[in-house]
Design an enzyme around this catalytic site. Structure first.
Site, PDB file in Angstrom:
ATOM      1  N   GLY A 194      90.064  12.579  62.135  1.00 11.81           N
ATOM      2  CA  GLY A 194      90.393  11.328  62.815  1.00 11.81           C
ATOM      3  C   GLY A 194      89.727  10.151  62.154  1.00 11.81           C
ATOM      4  N   HIS A 245      97.506  18.747  70.379  1.00 13.55           N
ATOM      5  CA  HIS A 245      96.303  19.456  70.822  1.00 13.55           C
ATOM      6  C   HIS A 245      96.069  19.088  72.281  1.00 13.55           C
ATOM      7  CE1 HIS A 245      91.607  19.754  70.415  1.00 13.55           C
ATOM      8  NE2 HIS A 245      92.100  20.705  71.181  1.00 13.55           N
ATOM      9  N   SER A 266      94.185  12.706  62.920  1.00 15.85           N
ATOM     10  CA  SER A 266      94.286  12.571  64.375  1.00 15.85           C
ATOM     11  C   SER A 266      94.513  11.114  64.739  1.00 15.85           C
ATOM     12  CB  SER A 266      92.994  13.069  65.025  1.00 15.85           C
ATOM     13  OG  SER A 266      92.940  12.608  66.362  1.00 15.85           O
ATOM     14  N   ASP A 316      96.080  14.134  70.136  1.00 16.36           N
ATOM     15  CA  ASP A 316      95.130  14.648  71.127  1.00 16.36           C
ATOM     16  C   ASP A 316      95.511  14.205  72.524  1.00 16.36           C
ATOM     17  OD1 ASP A 316      93.073  16.051  69.551  1.00 16.36           O
ATOM     18  OD2 ASP A 316      92.802  14.097  68.599  1.00 16.36           O
ATOM     19  N   MET A 327      87.329  24.630  67.416  1.00 15.91           N
ATOM     20  CA  MET A 327      86.755  23.285  67.550  1.00 15.91           C
ATOM     21  C   MET A 327      85.379  23.255  66.894  1.00 15.91           C
ATOM     22  SD  MET A 327      88.950  21.318  68.976  1.00 15.91           S
ATOM     23  CE  MET A 327      87.855  19.896  69.111  1.00 15.91           C
ATOM     24  N   MET A 329      94.172  19.050  75.409  1.00 13.92           N
ATOM     25  CA  MET A 329      92.861  19.237  76.054  1.00 13.92           C
ATOM     26  C   MET A 329      93.051  18.928  77.531  1.00 13.92           C
ATOM     27  SD  MET A 329      90.597  17.507  73.046  1.00 13.92           S
ATOM     28  CE  MET A 329      92.038  16.690  72.395  1.00 13.92           C
ATOM     29  N   MET A 343      94.571  14.314  76.397  1.00 16.61           N
ATOM     30  CA  MET A 343      93.393  14.556  77.246  1.00 16.61           C
ATOM     31  C   MET A 343      93.678  14.110  78.673  1.00 16.61           C
ATOM     32  SD  MET A 343      90.450  12.997  74.798  1.00 16.61           S
ATOM     33  CE  MET A 343      90.280  13.446  73.077  1.00 16.61           C
ATOM     34  N   HIS A 392      98.115  14.961  64.088  1.00 12.14           N
ATOM     35  CA  HIS A 392      97.441  15.635  65.196  1.00 12.14           C
ATOM     36  C   HIS A 392      97.379  14.664  66.380  1.00 12.14           C
ATOM     37  CE1 HIS A 392      94.485  18.619  66.709  1.00 12.14           C
ATOM     38  NE2 HIS A 392      93.823  17.585  67.198  1.00 12.14           N
ATOM     39  N   GLY A 397      86.426  11.351  69.316  1.00 14.22           N
ATOM     40  CA  GLY A 397      86.365  11.317  67.864  1.00 14.22           C
ATOM     41  C   GLY A 397      84.990  10.850  67.414  1.00 14.22           C
ATOM     42  N   GLY A 398      84.734  10.974  66.135  1.00 11.25           N
ATOM     43  CA  GLY A 398      83.523  10.420  65.547  1.00 11.25           C
ATOM     44  C   GLY A 398      82.247  11.201  65.801  1.00 11.25           C
ATOM     45  N   ASP A 403      88.715  21.231  63.823  1.00  9.15           N
ATOM     46  CA  ASP A 403      88.915  19.893  64.385  1.00  9.15           C
ATOM     47  C   ASP A 403      87.584  19.366  64.897  1.00  9.15           C
ATOM     48  OD1 ASP A 403      89.778  17.631  65.724  1.00  9.15           O
ATOM     49  OD2 ASP A 403      90.884  18.709  67.274  1.00  9.15           O
ATOM     50  N   GLY A 404      87.164  18.239  64.316  1.00 10.35           N
ATOM     51  CA  GLY A 404      85.951  17.585  64.790  1.00 10.35           C
ATOM     52  C   GLY A 404      84.910  17.442  63.701  1.00 10.35           C
ATOM     53  N   GLY A 405      84.582  16.201  63.357  1.00  8.39           N
ATOM     54  CA  GLY A 405      83.525  15.956  62.382  1.00  8.39           C
ATOM     55  C   GLY A 405      83.898  16.290  60.952  1.00  8.39           C
TER      56      GLY A 405
HETATM   57  C1  DX5 Z   1      88.239  15.562  69.642  1.00 13.62           C
HETATM   58  C2  DX5 Z   1      89.647  15.650  69.122  1.00 13.62           C
HETATM   59  C3  DX5 Z   1      89.739  15.430  67.666  1.00 13.62           C
HETATM   60  C4  DX5 Z   1      89.226  14.091  67.203  1.00 13.62           C
HETATM   61  C5  DX5 Z   1      88.612  14.302  65.871  1.00 13.62           C
HETATM   62  O1  DX5 Z   1      88.154  16.141  70.870  1.00 13.62           O
HETATM   63  O2  DX5 Z   1      90.207  16.922  69.391  1.00 13.62           O
HETATM   64  O3  DX5 Z   1      91.043  15.675  67.196  1.00 13.62           O
HETATM   65  O4  DX5 Z   1      90.219  13.103  67.105  1.00 13.62           O
HETATM   66  O5  DX5 Z   1      87.999  13.137  65.456  1.00 13.62           O
HETATM   67  P1  DX5 Z   1      86.971  13.124  64.242  1.00 13.62           P
HETATM   68  O6  DX5 Z   1      87.690  13.605  63.024  1.00 13.62           O
HETATM   69  O7  DX5 Z   1      86.580  11.681  64.154  1.00 13.62           O
HETATM   70  O8  DX5 Z   1      85.825  14.014  64.610  1.00 13.62           O
HETATM   71 ZN    ZN Z   2      92.094  17.436  68.403  1.00 13.89          ZN
END
Ligand code: DX5
Ligand code: ZN
Length: 218
Positions: free
Chosen positions: A196, A65, A9, A34, A136, A67, A36, A32, A143-144, A174-176
């Site tokens: 990410g 993606h 990401s 994102d 998700m 959002m 937003m 990827h 991220g993070g 996606d996420g963590g």
């Molecule tokens: C969060 C995003 C993710 C994010 C993931 O809402 O959709 O794509 O970048 O980041 P990590 O891998 O650090 O959780």
């Molecule tokens: Zn994402």
């Protein structure tokens, strides 16, 4: 053994140097992106003009993606920009079947995303309309964050439904996702992994992608 896909990401990349940041992940399966809008999620990232330009210069296909609210209205433009895969949120779409068909008609893969608290069951009848289902594994927006293990049963149910449907639908998480958590999602049935901070936070993002791919291949 099916090799899994790693989609870094760029939310965790250096936004002042995106072209160089894309070159650092040229061994990825897709990038990827994102999007937003500060309404669907409490954060603002980038939008269509930036995504359209990234699409022109990226060495790997784009996995957008979205959002954003009003997905029915905004998502088709990303397909028109040539984005390979466009994922919108089920919670932000009034007519997800119509929208998935519209994306495919415009030449993109159609993806449907679910927040951690949204059930997958109401959408299983539309698997044939989808190329990708995104579960998700954190609350979207940043991220993070830490991987939510409570999403694992939903990933398992989605995997069983996809296998039973006979349709080819990628199951993305996606996420963590890190080298420590990826195996849990893989074991539950995910086959496309967004990462990410685990990629762009590493000294060598390409090497991090290789390590994640090895750890996520069942
Ligand atoms: C969060 C995003 C993710 C994010 C993931 O809402 O959709 O794509 O970048 O980041 P990590 O891998 O650090 O959780
Ligand atoms: Zn994402």
């Amino acid at each position: 053994m099916a090799q899994c896909c790693i989609n870094p990401s760029i939310l965790s990349a250096d936004f002042a140097n995106l072209e160089a940041e894309l070159r650092r992940i040229s061994n990825a399966d897709a990038v990827h992106v994102d999007v937003m809008d500060n309404h669907f999620v409490p954060n603002l990232s980038l939008g269509l003009p930036v995504v359209a330009r990234l699409q022109e210069i990226s060495p790997v296909p784009l996995d957008a993606h979205l959002m954003i609210e009003h997905a029915d209205r905004w998502a088709p433009a990303y397909a028109d920009a040539g984005v390979a895969s466009v994922t919108f949120h089920a919670e932000a779409s009034i007519a997800p079947i119509k929208l998935a068909r519209e994306l495919r008609a415009r030449g993109a893969k159609a993806g449907l995303a679910l927040r951690p608290g949204s059930a997958v069951e109401p959408f299983l009848d539309m698997l044939g309309e989808l190329d990708l289902l995104l579960i998700m594994t954190v609350e979207p927006g940043f991220g993070g964050q830490e991987f939510l293990d409570l999403t694992l049963p939903k990933i398992r149910r989605a995997r069983a439904a996809i296998d039973g449907s006979g349709f080819e639908v990628a199951l993305q998480v996606d996420g963590g996702i890190t080298e420590d958590t990826i195996w849990r999602a893989a074991e539950a049935g995910a086959d496309v992994f967004v990462a990410g901070s685990a990629v762009y936070g590493a000294a060598d993002p390409a090497a991090a992608i290789d390590r994640l791919r090895a750890a996520g291949t069942r």
